[in-house]
Design a protein around this motif. Structure first.
Motif, PDB file in Angstrom:
ATOM      1  N   ILE A   3       0.846  -1.200   0.000  1.00 16.67           N
ATOM      2  CA  ILE A   3       0.000   0.000   0.000  1.00 16.67           C
ATOM      3  C   ILE A   3       0.880   1.249   0.000  1.00 16.67           C
ATOM      4  CG2 ILE A   3      -1.617   1.365   1.397  1.00 16.67           C
ATOM      5  CD1 ILE A   3      -2.801  -1.414   2.316  1.00 16.67           C
ATOM      6  N   VAL A   4       1.877   1.265   0.887  1.00 20.34           N
ATOM      7  CA  VAL A   4       2.798   2.400   0.969  1.00 20.34           C
ATOM      8  C   VAL A   4       3.545   2.562  -0.354  1.00 20.34           C
ATOM      9  CG1 VAL A   4       4.878   3.275   2.122  1.00 20.34           C
ATOM     10  CG2 VAL A   4       2.999   2.316   3.486  1.00 20.34           C
ATOM     11  N   LYS A   5       4.021   1.473  -0.915  1.00 26.09           N
ATOM     12  CA  LYS A   5       4.744   1.514  -2.202  1.00 26.09           C
ATOM     13  C   LYS A   5       3.887   2.151  -3.290  1.00 26.09           C
ATOM     14  CE  LYS A   5       7.231  -1.722  -5.321  1.00 26.09           C
ATOM     15  NZ  LYS A   5       6.875  -1.227  -6.616  1.00 26.09           N
ATOM     16  N   ASP A   6       2.639   1.737  -3.405  1.00 25.87           N
ATOM     17  CA  ASP A   6       1.739   2.288  -4.419  1.00 25.87           C
ATOM     18  C   ASP A   6       1.528   3.791  -4.228  1.00 25.87           C
ATOM     19  OD1 ASP A   6       1.453  -0.212  -5.593  1.00 25.87           O
ATOM     20  OD2 ASP A   6      -0.506  -0.607  -4.673  1.00 25.87           O
ATOM     21  N   MET A   7       1.361   4.211  -2.983  1.00 27.44           N
ATOM     22  CA  MET A   7       1.159   5.639  -2.723  1.00 27.44           C
ATOM     23  C   MET A   7       2.404   6.444  -3.085  1.00 27.44           C
ATOM     24  SD  MET A   7      -1.205   6.092   0.651  1.00 27.44           S
ATOM     25  CE  MET A   7      -0.712   4.720   1.698  1.00 27.44           C
ATOM     26  N   LEU A   8       3.574   5.932  -2.719  1.00 25.28           N
ATOM     27  CA  LEU A   8       4.817   6.637  -3.033  1.00 25.28           C
ATOM     28  C   LEU A   8       5.046   6.703  -4.545  1.00 25.28           C
ATOM     29  CD1 LEU A   8       7.083   5.123  -0.250  1.00 25.28           C
ATOM     30  CD2 LEU A   8       6.305   7.502  -0.392  1.00 25.28           C
TER      31      LEU A   8
ATOM     32  N   ILE B 122       4.410  15.133  -9.545  1.00 25.63           N
ATOM     33  CA  ILE B 122       5.416  16.130  -9.156  1.00 25.63           C
ATOM     34  C   ILE B 122       6.506  16.172 -10.217  1.00 25.63           C
ATOM     35  CG2 ILE B 122       7.014  16.882  -7.357  1.00 25.63           C
ATOM     36  CD1 ILE B 122       5.276  15.327  -5.335  1.00 25.63           C
ATOM     37  N   GLN B 123       6.543  17.249 -10.980  1.00 30.62           N
ATOM     38  CA  GLN B 123       7.444  17.344 -12.129  1.00 30.62           C
ATOM     39  C   GLN B 123       8.914  17.445 -11.743  1.00 30.62           C
ATOM     40  OE1 GLN B 123       6.231  20.814 -14.296  1.00 30.62           O
ATOM     41  NE2 GLN B 123       7.201  22.224 -12.872  1.00 30.62           N
ATOM     42  N   GLU B 124       9.232  17.840 -10.520  1.00 30.55           N
ATOM     43  CA  GLU B 124      10.626  17.968 -10.097  1.00 30.55           C
ATOM     44  C   GLU B 124      11.327  16.624  -9.925  1.00 30.55           C
ATOM     45  OE1 GLU B 124       8.731  21.779  -9.393  1.00 30.55           O
ATOM     46  OE2 GLU B 124       8.111  19.765  -8.797  1.00 30.55           O
ATOM     47  N   ILE B 125      10.570  15.556  -9.830  1.00 31.26           N
ATOM     48  CA  ILE B 125      11.154  14.225  -9.679  1.00 31.26           C
ATOM     49  C   ILE B 125      11.770  13.795 -11.009  1.00 31.26           C
ATOM     50  CG2 ILE B 125      10.707  11.789  -9.213  1.00 31.26           C
ATOM     51  CD1 ILE B 125       8.283  12.729  -7.498  1.00 31.26           C
ATOM     52  N   VAL B 126      13.079  13.538 -11.005  1.00 31.75           N
ATOM     53  CA  VAL B 126      13.765  13.029 -12.190  1.00 31.75           C
ATOM     54  C   VAL B 126      13.575  11.515 -12.272  1.00 31.75           C
ATOM     55  CG1 VAL B 126      16.032  12.710 -13.282  1.00 31.75           C
ATOM     56  CG2 VAL B 126      15.468  14.887 -12.176  1.00 31.75           C
ATOM     57  N   GLU B 127      13.716  10.872 -11.133  1.00 33.33           N
ATOM     58  CA  GLU B 127      13.587   9.412 -11.064  1.00 33.33           C
ATOM     59  C   GLU B 127      13.089   9.046  -9.677  1.00 33.33           C
ATOM     60  OE1 GLU B 127      16.749   5.777 -11.130  1.00 33.33           O
ATOM     61  OE2 GLU B 127      17.006   7.337 -12.648  1.00 33.33           O
ATOM     62  N   LEU B 128      12.249   8.018  -9.590  1.00 30.69           N
ATOM     63  CA  LEU B 128      11.737   7.561  -8.303  1.00 30.69           C
ATOM     64  C   LEU B 128      11.508   6.063  -8.384  1.00 30.69           C
ATOM     65  CD1 LEU B 128       9.184   9.258  -6.034  1.00 30.69           C
ATOM     66  CD2 LEU B 128       8.795   6.882  -6.682  1.00 30.69           C
ATOM     67  N   ASN B 129      12.146   5.340  -7.462  1.00 31.82           N
ATOM     68  CA  ASN B 129      11.987   3.890  -7.364  1.00 31.82           C
ATOM     69  C   ASN B 129      11.657   3.533  -5.926  1.00 31.82           C
ATOM     70  OD1 ASN B 129      12.901   3.026 -10.115  1.00 31.82           O
ATOM     71  ND2 ASN B 129      14.692   4.175  -9.457  1.00 31.82           N
TER      72      ASN B 129
ATOM     73  N   SER C  97      17.186  -4.696   9.151  1.00 27.92           N
ATOM     74  CA  SER C  97      16.495  -4.408   7.894  1.00 27.92           C
ATOM     75  C   SER C  97      15.397  -3.370   8.067  1.00 27.92           C
ATOM     76  CB  SER C  97      15.832  -5.673   7.343  1.00 27.92           C
ATOM     77  OG  SER C  97      16.769  -6.625   6.977  1.00 27.92           O
ATOM     78  N   TYR C  98      15.260  -2.545   7.044  1.00 29.15           N
ATOM     79  CA  TYR C  98      14.075  -1.710   6.899  1.00 29.15           C
ATOM     80  C   TYR C  98      13.165  -2.436   5.914  1.00 29.15           C
ATOM     81  CZ  TYR C  98      15.905   2.186   9.566  1.00 29.15           C
ATOM     82  OH  TYR C  98      16.363   2.971  10.580  1.00 29.15           O
ATOM     83  N   ASP C  99      11.881  -2.089   5.923  1.00 29.05           N
ATOM     84  CA  ASP C  99      10.905  -2.829   5.132  1.00 29.05           C
ATOM     85  C   ASP C  99      10.701  -2.270   3.723  1.00 29.05           C
ATOM     86  OD1 ASP C  99      10.141  -4.698   7.241  1.00 29.05           O
ATOM     87  OD2 ASP C  99       9.378  -2.900   8.236  1.00 29.05           O
ATOM     88  N   ILE C 100      10.894  -0.969   3.564  1.00 30.47           N
ATOM     89  CA  ILE C 100      10.636  -0.338   2.269  1.00 30.47           C
ATOM     90  C   ILE C 100      11.611   0.820   2.081  1.00 30.47           C
ATOM     91  CG2 ILE C 100       8.828   1.180   3.164  1.00 30.47           C
ATOM     92  CD1 ILE C 100       7.264   0.595   0.542  1.00 30.47           C
ATOM     93  N   VAL C 101      11.992   1.051   0.829  1.00 32.47           N
ATOM     94  CA  VAL C 101      12.929   2.126   0.521  1.00 32.47           C
ATOM     95  C   VAL C 101      12.415   2.942  -0.662  1.00 32.47           C
ATOM     96  CG1 VAL C 101      14.379   0.705  -1.001  1.00 32.47           C
ATOM     97  CG2 VAL C 101      15.365   2.720   0.113  1.00 32.47           C
ATOM     98  N   LEU C 102      12.594   4.242  -0.558  1.00 32.80           N
ATOM     99  CA  LEU C 102      12.345   5.176  -1.652  1.00 32.80           C
ATOM    100  C   LEU C 102      13.695   5.705  -2.098  1.00 32.80           C
ATOM    101  CD1 LEU C 102      10.466   7.273  -3.247  1.00 32.80           C
ATOM    102  CD2 LEU C 102      10.943   8.782  -1.330  1.00 32.80           C
ATOM    103  N   ASP C 103      14.008   5.543  -3.373  1.00 28.35           N
ATOM    104  CA  ASP C 103      15.263   6.025  -3.950  1.00 28.35           C
ATOM    105  C   ASP C 103      14.871   6.988  -5.067  1.00 28.35           C
ATOM    106  OD1 ASP C 103      17.714   6.438  -5.159  1.00 28.35           O
ATOM    107  OD2 ASP C 103      18.124   4.334  -5.533  1.00 28.35           O
TER     108      ASP C 103
ATOM    109  N   ASP D 261       0.941  17.183  -2.925  1.00 24.91           N
ATOM    110  CA  ASP D 261       0.756  15.741  -3.109  1.00 24.91           C
ATOM    111  C   ASP D 261       1.724  14.937  -2.243  1.00 24.91           C
ATOM    112  OD1 ASP D 261      -1.370  15.980  -4.918  1.00 24.91           O
ATOM    113  OD2 ASP D 261       0.010  16.238  -6.599  1.00 24.91           O
ATOM    114  N   HIS D 262       2.948  15.432  -2.083  1.00 21.93           N
ATOM    115  CA  HIS D 262       3.921  14.779  -1.194  1.00 21.93           C
ATOM    116  C   HIS D 262       3.426  14.838   0.246  1.00 21.93           C
ATOM    117  CE1 HIS D 262       7.536  14.850   1.430  1.00 21.93           C
ATOM    118  NE2 HIS D 262       7.853  13.788   0.698  1.00 21.93           N
ATOM    119  N   LEU D 263       2.940  15.993   0.667  1.00 21.58           N
ATOM    120  CA  LEU D 263       2.435  16.139   2.037  1.00 21.58           C
ATOM    121  C   LEU D 263       1.222  15.242   2.269  1.00 21.58           C
ATOM    122  CD1 LEU D 263       2.767  20.021   2.364  1.00 21.58           C
ATOM    123  CD2 LEU D 263       4.306  18.273   3.321  1.00 21.58           C
ATOM    124  N   LYS D 264       0.367  15.130   1.263  1.00 22.50           N
ATOM    125  CA  LYS D 264      -0.822  14.275   1.364  1.00 22.50           C
ATOM    126  C   LYS D 264      -0.428  12.804   1.515  1.00 22.50           C
ATOM    127  CE  LYS D 264      -4.930  13.086  -1.333  1.00 22.50           C
ATOM    128  NZ  LYS D 264      -5.630  13.328  -2.608  1.00 22.50           N
ATOM    129  N   VAL D 265       0.518  12.350   0.701  1.00 22.27           N
ATOM    130  CA  VAL D 265       0.980  10.963   0.794  1.00 22.27           C
ATOM    131  C   VAL D 265       1.677  10.734   2.138  1.00 22.27           C
ATOM    132  CG1 VAL D 265       2.642   9.290  -0.134  1.00 22.27           C
ATOM    133  CG2 VAL D 265       1.086  10.496  -1.670  1.00 22.27           C
TER     134      VAL D 265
END
Length: 100
Positions: free
Chosen positions: A25-30, A37-44, A55-61, A78-82
């Motif tokens: 669920i968190v992955k889908d929202m991120l 957001i147009q400033e994002i060049v890449e998001l994984n 271990s951490y469970d999820i990573v945003l790169d 949109d970032h604040l909402k997520v």
């Protein structure tokens, strides 16, 4: 370029979801932020596959052209909402921002 990396530990049993269900669920929202957001060049976003005590469970790169773009992203509605929506799933988080 700026790298923005965030890792989260996910709580057990949120709204009846297992940790892996909550992670998805968190992955889908991120991942939805890429479209808005147009400033994002890449998001994984990745979900951990090897469980251990450190271990951490999820990573945003993510990648941005400048620190100004990262700041714009962090203040974007949109970032604040997520961020608000995923807060109930989060046990802890770690962040690293660096220039490359």
């Amino acid at each position: 370029m700026i790298k923005h990396i965030v890792m989260w530990k996910i709580k057990e049993d949120v709204d009846g979801n297992t940790k892996i269900e909550s992670s998805k669920i968190v992955k889908d929202m991120l991942e939805s932020l890429k479209e808005d957001i147009q400033e994002i060049v890449e998001l994984n976003v990745g979900i951990n596959i090897v469980e251990n005590d450190s271990s951490y469970d999820i990573v945003l790169d993510s990648k941005f052209k400048s620190i100004e773009d990262l700041n714009t992203y962090q203040k974007h509605q949109d970032h604040l909402k997520v961020g608000k929506a995923i807060a109930k799933y989060i046990e802890s988080r770690a962040v690293v921002d660096y220039e490359f």
